[in-house]
Design a protein around this motif. Sequence first.
Motif, PDB file in Angstrom:
ATOM      1  N   ASP A  29      63.747  43.116  53.326  1.00  0.00           N
ATOM      2  CA  ASP A  29      62.907  43.356  54.498  1.00  0.00           C
ATOM      3  C   ASP A  29      61.629  42.540  54.353  1.00  0.00           C
ATOM      4  O   ASP A  29      60.526  43.059  54.315  1.00  0.00           O
ATOM      5  CB  ASP A  29      62.596  44.851  54.625  1.00  0.00           C
ATOM      6  CG  ASP A  29      61.822  45.171  55.897  1.00  0.00           C
ATOM      7  OD1 ASP A  29      61.937  44.404  56.869  1.00  0.00           O
ATOM      8  OD2 ASP A  29      61.100  46.185  55.900  1.00  0.00           O
ATOM      9  N   GLY A  30      61.789  41.238  54.267  1.00  0.00           N
ATOM     10  CA  GLY A  30      60.662  40.343  54.076  1.00  0.00           C
ATOM     11  C   GLY A  30      59.982  39.978  55.379  1.00  0.00           C
ATOM     12  O   GLY A  30      60.200  40.616  56.421  1.00  0.00           O
ATOM     13  N   PRO A  31      59.158  38.945  55.373  1.00  0.00           N
ATOM     14  CA  PRO A  31      58.483  38.509  56.596  1.00  0.00           C
ATOM     15  C   PRO A  31      59.485  38.217  57.714  1.00  0.00           C
ATOM     16  O   PRO A  31      60.557  37.657  57.467  1.00  0.00           O
ATOM     17  CB  PRO A  31      57.752  37.231  56.146  1.00  0.00           C
ATOM     18  CG  PRO A  31      57.558  37.408  54.676  1.00  0.00           C
ATOM     19  CD  PRO A  31      58.765  38.150  54.197  1.00  0.00           C
ATOM     20  N   ASP A  32      59.138  38.632  58.904  1.00  0.00           N
ATOM     21  CA  ASP A  32      60.005  38.456  60.080  1.00  0.00           C
ATOM     22  C   ASP A  32      61.349  39.175  59.918  1.00  0.00           C
ATOM     23  O   ASP A  32      62.333  38.828  60.586  1.00  0.00           O
ATOM     24  CB  ASP A  32      60.265  36.965  60.357  1.00  0.00           C
ATOM     25  CG  ASP A  32      58.975  36.182  60.555  1.00  0.00           C
ATOM     26  OD1 ASP A  32      58.069  36.727  61.214  1.00  0.00           O
ATOM     27  OD2 ASP A  32      58.865  35.066  60.033  1.00  0.00           O
ATOM     28  N   GLY A  33      61.385  40.164  59.018  1.00  0.00           N
ATOM     29  CA  GLY A  33      62.605  40.935  58.829  1.00  0.00           C
ATOM     30  C   GLY A  33      63.698  40.208  58.080  1.00  0.00           C
ATOM     31  O   GLY A  33      64.838  40.670  58.036  1.00  0.00           O
ATOM     32  N   ARG A  34      63.376  39.063  57.470  1.00  0.00           N
ATOM     33  CA  ARG A  34      64.370  38.281  56.740  1.00  0.00           C
ATOM     34  C   ARG A  34      64.128  38.393  55.235  1.00  0.00           C
ATOM     35  O   ARG A  34      63.000  38.574  54.793  1.00  0.00           O
ATOM     36  CB  ARG A  34      64.321  36.818  57.167  1.00  0.00           C
ATOM     37  CG  ARG A  34      64.740  36.608  58.618  1.00  0.00           C
ATOM     38  CD  ARG A  34      64.791  35.140  58.983  1.00  0.00           C
ATOM     39  NE  ARG A  34      63.446  34.547  58.976  1.00  0.00           N
ATOM     40  CZ  ARG A  34      63.133  33.411  58.365  1.00  0.00           C
ATOM     41  NH1 ARG A  34      64.061  32.744  57.705  1.00  0.00           N
ATOM     42  NH2 ARG A  34      61.907  32.934  58.441  1.00  0.00           N
ATOM     43  N   PRO A  35      65.169  38.271  54.417  1.00  0.00           N
ATOM     44  CA  PRO A  35      65.008  38.395  52.966  1.00  0.00           C
ATOM     45  C   PRO A  35      64.060  37.342  52.408  1.00  0.00           C
ATOM     46  O   PRO A  35      63.991  36.215  52.907  1.00  0.00           O
ATOM     47  CB  PRO A  35      66.431  38.193  52.428  1.00  0.00           C
ATOM     48  CG  PRO A  35      67.326  38.538  53.580  1.00  0.00           C
ATOM     49  CD  PRO A  35      66.578  38.096  54.809  1.00  0.00           C
ATOM     50  N   ILE A  36      63.354  37.728  51.347  1.00  0.00           N
ATOM     51  CA  ILE A  36      62.486  36.794  50.645  1.00  0.00           C
ATOM     52  C   ILE A  36      62.730  36.951  49.151  1.00  0.00           C
ATOM     53  O   ILE A  36      62.926  38.061  48.647  1.00  0.00           O
ATOM     54  CB  ILE A  36      60.998  37.018  50.997  1.00  0.00           C
ATOM     55  CG1 ILE A  36      60.125  35.910  50.391  1.00  0.00           C
ATOM     56  CG2 ILE A  36      60.504  38.399  50.556  1.00  0.00           C
ATOM     57  CD1 ILE A  36      58.699  35.903  50.906  1.00  0.00           C
ATOM     58  N   TYR A  37      62.782  35.818  48.467  1.00  0.00           N
ATOM     59  CA  TYR A  37      63.006  35.774  47.029  1.00  0.00           C
ATOM     60  C   TYR A  37      61.718  35.265  46.388  1.00  0.00           C
ATOM     61  O   TYR A  37      61.233  34.190  46.753  1.00  0.00           O
ATOM     62  CB  TYR A  37      64.153  34.824  46.687  1.00  0.00           C
ATOM     63  CG  TYR A  37      65.470  35.182  47.337  1.00  0.00           C
ATOM     64  CD1 TYR A  37      66.493  35.770  46.605  1.00  0.00           C
ATOM     65  CD2 TYR A  37      65.696  34.920  48.699  1.00  0.00           C
ATOM     66  CE1 TYR A  37      67.705  36.099  47.199  1.00  0.00           C
ATOM     67  CE2 TYR A  37      66.903  35.253  49.300  1.00  0.00           C
ATOM     68  CZ  TYR A  37      67.895  35.843  48.540  1.00  0.00           C
ATOM     69  OH  TYR A  37      69.089  36.173  49.130  1.00  0.00           O
TER      70      TYR A  37
END
Length: 227
Positions: free
Chosen positions: A62-70
Amino acid sequence: MNNVIDLYYWPTPNGWKISIALEEMKLPYRTHAVDINKGEQFDKNFLSISPNNRIPAIVDKDGPDGRPIYLFESGAILYYLAKKTSSFMGNSEREQQETIKWLMWQMGGLGPMAGQAHHFLRYAPSMDPPQKLPYAQDRYRSEVARLYRVLNNNLADRLFVAGNFFSIADMAIWPWASLWERQEQHIDSFPNVQRWLAECQSRAGVQNGRNLLKEKRTTIEKNKEAQ
């Protein structure tokens, strides 16, 4: 569950930074042990998350803009989590900049220098054959002492590192400073640091983060397989 953060971790000072942050921020997380004593940090699956083959790392679906972040690098992870939760950076622009300043001080100063002190004071002399290098030992012991003096002076008029509030700067610095004995420091020479260490350690989040996978922590100089 997309709201669970995946933590790739081993119980080291850099690993503790993030486990402490997750506990303090009350963020749900799932721990993935990366046994650095067995070389698991070089596994191709882990390298796809942390290409610098270092722990800690996180995956937030649940990263920025609802997209995954690594994310890898402990300082970057701390900053991200503080921004995500709008917490532990202070309440004003000035406090936030003070927090970032001391976070960068840890990343560029205390962490690397204390790490070198651990290496030359503890690890190298235990190698086969032993590598006892007085110049390197004196250099890093002295540099760590200098950094402790900087921290001690800073804490003379404030409760925590960035001010009178607990922040990600404290989360970054405390794990390394808590190992002052391994760095051959005389903590009585730094009374403000000594007081601050105890103040941080009294927090439940710090205790819980420090204890994550505590049973797996070994002393590197006694672990020939890891060496």
